[in-house]
Write a protein that holds these residues in place. Sequence first.
Motif, PDB file in Angstrom:
ATOM      1  N   GLN A  60      37.735  46.970  43.065  1.00 41.19           N
ATOM      2  CA  GLN A  60      36.881  47.912  42.352  1.00 41.19           C
ATOM      3  C   GLN A  60      36.867  47.541  40.875  1.00 41.19           C
ATOM      4  OE1 GLN A  60      38.057  52.021  42.599  1.00 41.19           O
ATOM      5  NE2 GLN A  60      37.115  52.439  40.637  1.00 41.19           N
ATOM      6  N   GLN A  61      35.688  47.261  40.348  1.00 39.31           N
ATOM      7  CA  GLN A  61      35.592  46.865  38.957  1.00 39.31           C
ATOM      8  C   GLN A  61      34.874  47.906  38.098  1.00 39.31           C
ATOM      9  OE1 GLN A  61      33.983  42.846  39.422  1.00 39.31           O
ATOM     10  NE2 GLN A  61      36.037  42.095  39.007  1.00 39.31           N
ATOM     11  N   GLU A  62      34.303  48.927  38.733  1.00 34.35           N
ATOM     12  CA  GLU A  62      33.690  50.007  37.960  1.00 34.35           C
ATOM     13  C   GLU A  62      34.766  50.781  37.235  1.00 34.35           C
ATOM     14  OE1 GLU A  62      31.394  52.659  40.287  1.00 34.35           O
ATOM     15  OE2 GLU A  62      30.046  51.107  41.005  1.00 34.35           O
ATOM     16  N   ARG A  63      34.466  51.237  36.065  1.00 32.42           N
ATOM     17  CA  ARG A  63      35.435  51.998  35.267  1.00 32.42           C
ATOM     18  C   ARG A  63      35.323  53.483  35.596  1.00 32.42           C
ATOM     19  NH1 ARG A  63      38.894  48.670  32.428  1.00 32.42           N
ATOM     20  NH2 ARG A  63      37.759  46.923  31.618  1.00 32.42           N
ATOM     21  N   ARG A  64      36.271  53.988  36.362  1.00 29.47           N
ATOM     22  CA  ARG A  64      36.375  55.431  36.577  1.00 29.47           C
ATOM     23  C   ARG A  64      37.511  55.968  35.731  1.00 29.47           C
ATOM     24  NH1 ARG A  64      35.792  55.650  43.067  1.00 29.47           N
ATOM     25  NH2 ARG A  64      33.746  54.724  43.137  1.00 29.47           N
ATOM     26  N   GLY A  65      38.376  55.098  35.363  1.00 23.73           N
ATOM     27  CA  GLY A  65      39.515  55.373  34.512  1.00 23.73           C
ATOM     28  C   GLY A  65      39.883  54.037  33.907  1.00 23.73           C
ATOM     29  N   GLU A  66      40.742  54.010  32.979  1.00 23.66           N
ATOM     30  CA  GLU A  66      41.108  52.753  32.328  1.00 23.66           C
ATOM     31  C   GLU A  66      41.735  51.788  33.336  1.00 23.66           C
ATOM     32  OE1 GLU A  66      41.118  50.011  29.454  1.00 23.66           O
ATOM     33  OE2 GLU A  66      40.221  51.990  29.301  1.00 23.66           O
ATOM     34  N   ASP A  67      41.046  50.707  33.635  1.00 21.19           N
ATOM     35  CA  ASP A  67      41.512  49.666  34.546  1.00 21.19           C
ATOM     36  C   ASP A  67      41.962  50.204  35.903  1.00 21.19           C
ATOM     37  OD1 ASP A  67      41.047  47.760  32.573  1.00 21.19           O
ATOM     38  OD2 ASP A  67      43.033  48.045  31.718  1.00 21.19           O
ATOM     39  N   GLU A  68      41.319  51.251  36.382  1.00 14.88           N
ATOM     40  CA  GLU A  68      41.739  51.876  37.634  1.00 14.88           C
ATOM     41  C   GLU A  68      41.748  50.903  38.804  1.00 14.88           C
ATOM     42  OE1 GLU A  68      40.531  55.498  40.649  1.00 14.88           O
ATOM     43  OE2 GLU A  68      39.561  55.364  38.715  1.00 14.88           O
ATOM     44  N   GLY A  69      40.715  50.074  38.921  1.00 12.17           N
ATOM     45  CA  GLY A  69      40.663  49.126  40.028  1.00 12.17           C
ATOM     46  C   GLY A  69      41.809  48.138  40.005  1.00 12.17           C
ATOM     47  N   GLU A  70      42.164  47.679  38.823  1.00 13.17           N
ATOM     48  CA  GLU A  70      43.265  46.720  38.692  1.00 13.17           C
ATOM     49  C   GLU A  70      44.611  47.337  39.082  1.00 13.17           C
ATOM     50  OE1 GLU A  70      43.256  44.798  34.888  1.00 13.17           O
ATOM     51  OE2 GLU A  70      41.163  44.202  35.095  1.00 13.17           O
ATOM     52  N   THR A  71      44.723  48.639  38.969  1.00 11.18           N
ATOM     53  CA  THR A  71      45.964  49.325  39.325  1.00 11.18           C
ATOM     54  C   THR A  71      46.361  49.042  40.766  1.00 11.18           C
ATOM     55  OG1 THR A  71      45.474  51.106  37.788  1.00 11.18           O
ATOM     56  CG2 THR A  71      47.041  51.603  39.541  1.00 11.18           C
ATOM     57  N   TRP A  72      45.380  48.929  41.652  1.00 14.94           N
ATOM     58  CA  TRP A  72      45.660  48.788  43.078  1.00 14.94           C
ATOM     59  C   TRP A  72      45.837  47.345  43.518  1.00 14.94           C
ATOM     60  CZ3 TRP A  72      47.223  53.225  44.503  1.00 14.94           C
ATOM     61  CH2 TRP A  72      46.691  54.360  43.906  1.00 14.94           C
ATOM     62  N   LEU A  73      45.625  46.393  42.644  1.00 14.92           N
ATOM     63  CA  LEU A  73      45.768  44.992  43.041  1.00 14.92           C
ATOM     64  C   LEU A  73      47.186  44.648  43.498  1.00 14.92           C
ATOM     65  CD1 LEU A  73      43.526  43.158  40.443  1.00 14.92           C
ATOM     66  CD2 LEU A  73      43.142  43.381  42.904  1.00 14.92           C
ATOM     67  N   LYS A  74      48.163  45.348  42.987  1.00 18.68           N
ATOM     68  CA  LYS A  74      49.551  45.071  43.409  1.00 18.68           C
ATOM     69  C   LYS A  74      49.770  45.372  44.890  1.00 18.68           C
ATOM     70  CE  LYS A  74      51.320  49.488  41.717  1.00 18.68           C
ATOM     71  NZ  LYS A  74      50.190  50.007  40.967  1.00 18.68           N
ATOM     72  N   ASP A  75      48.836  46.126  45.505  1.00 22.58           N
ATOM     73  CA  ASP A  75      48.940  46.389  46.940  1.00 22.58           C
ATOM     74  C   ASP A  75      48.587  45.157  47.774  1.00 22.58           C
ATOM     75  OD1 ASP A  75      49.829  48.907  46.470  1.00 22.58           O
ATOM     76  OD2 ASP A  75      47.891  49.874  46.762  1.00 22.58           O
ATOM     77  N   LEU A  76      47.934  44.169  47.159  1.00 29.43           N
ATOM     78  CA  LEU A  76      47.752  42.869  47.805  1.00 29.43           C
ATOM     79  C   LEU A  76      49.062  42.116  47.569  1.00 29.43           C
ATOM     80  CD1 LEU A  76      44.160  42.098  46.540  1.00 29.43           C
ATOM     81  CD2 LEU A  76      44.811  42.522  48.915  1.00 29.43           C
ATOM     82  N   ARG A  77      50.073  42.508  48.288  1.00 34.04           N
ATOM     83  CA  ARG A  77      51.461  42.155  47.975  1.00 34.04           C
ATOM     84  C   ARG A  77      51.734  40.672  47.844  1.00 34.04           C
ATOM     85  NH1 ARG A  77      54.265  46.482  51.977  1.00 34.04           N
ATOM     86  NH2 ARG A  77      53.690  48.324  50.780  1.00 34.04           N
ATOM     87  N   GLN A  78      51.311  39.885  48.801  1.00 35.22           N
ATOM     88  CA  GLN A  78      51.597  38.452  48.729  1.00 35.22           C
ATOM     89  C   GLN A  78      50.889  37.810  47.551  1.00 35.22           C
ATOM     90  OE1 GLN A  78      53.897  36.759  50.538  1.00 35.22           O
ATOM     91  NE2 GLN A  78      54.398  38.813  51.237  1.00 35.22           N
ATOM     92  N   TRP A  79      49.610  38.115  47.385  1.00 40.58           N
ATOM     93  CA  TRP A  79      48.854  37.553  46.271  1.00 40.58           C
ATOM     94  C   TRP A  79      49.463  37.994  44.933  1.00 40.58           C
ATOM     95  CZ3 TRP A  79      45.932  40.173  42.530  1.00 40.58           C
ATOM     96  CH2 TRP A  79      45.220  39.356  41.666  1.00 40.58           C
ATOM     97  N   TRP A  80      49.785  39.281  44.827  1.00 39.82           N
ATOM     98  CA  TRP A  80      50.314  39.824  43.585  1.00 39.82           C
ATOM     99  C   TRP A  80      51.633  39.138  43.198  1.00 39.82           C
ATOM    100  CZ3 TRP A  80      48.410  42.335  39.683  1.00 39.82           C
ATOM    101  CH2 TRP A  80      49.261  42.946  38.764  1.00 39.82           C
TER     102      TRP A  80
END
Length: 126
Positions: free
Chosen positions: A14-34
């Motif tokens: 998610q790259q739309e801004r609903r909050g400050e960097d909200e989409g980037e917050t969830w990238l850590k859930d891509l555990r292996q990649w992260w």
Amino acid sequence: PDNSVAANLAVWYQQERRGEDEGETWLKDLRQWWRRTGRQLDLPIDGVSGATRAPGTHTISLDTETSGLKDLEPGDYVLNIEAVREVGGREMVQIPFSWPAATDTPLSVSGETELGDITLNITQDE
């Protein structure tokens, strides 16, 4: 063979801004990649990052001159595909391949929960 990261080819989130960097917050859930590379990157990554796509069939075409494959040394590699849903499961599948490919043979794998059929087609330059 040494399990290092050769390239990041696509990261959809998610790259739309609903909050400050909200989409980037969830990238850590891509555990292996992260763990292997994501947390060390400045996002978005030009030419790699893209918006989350709806369920369905998708195609990613990469040109060796304009993608992370440009400097790929000959050898054996593994393409990792990882998916996570916000309120759902997670899945990672792998496709081993050799570079450069000897023939235009497609390589396939199927996910069990979050990912469907995935095919890697490596074609020779004409």
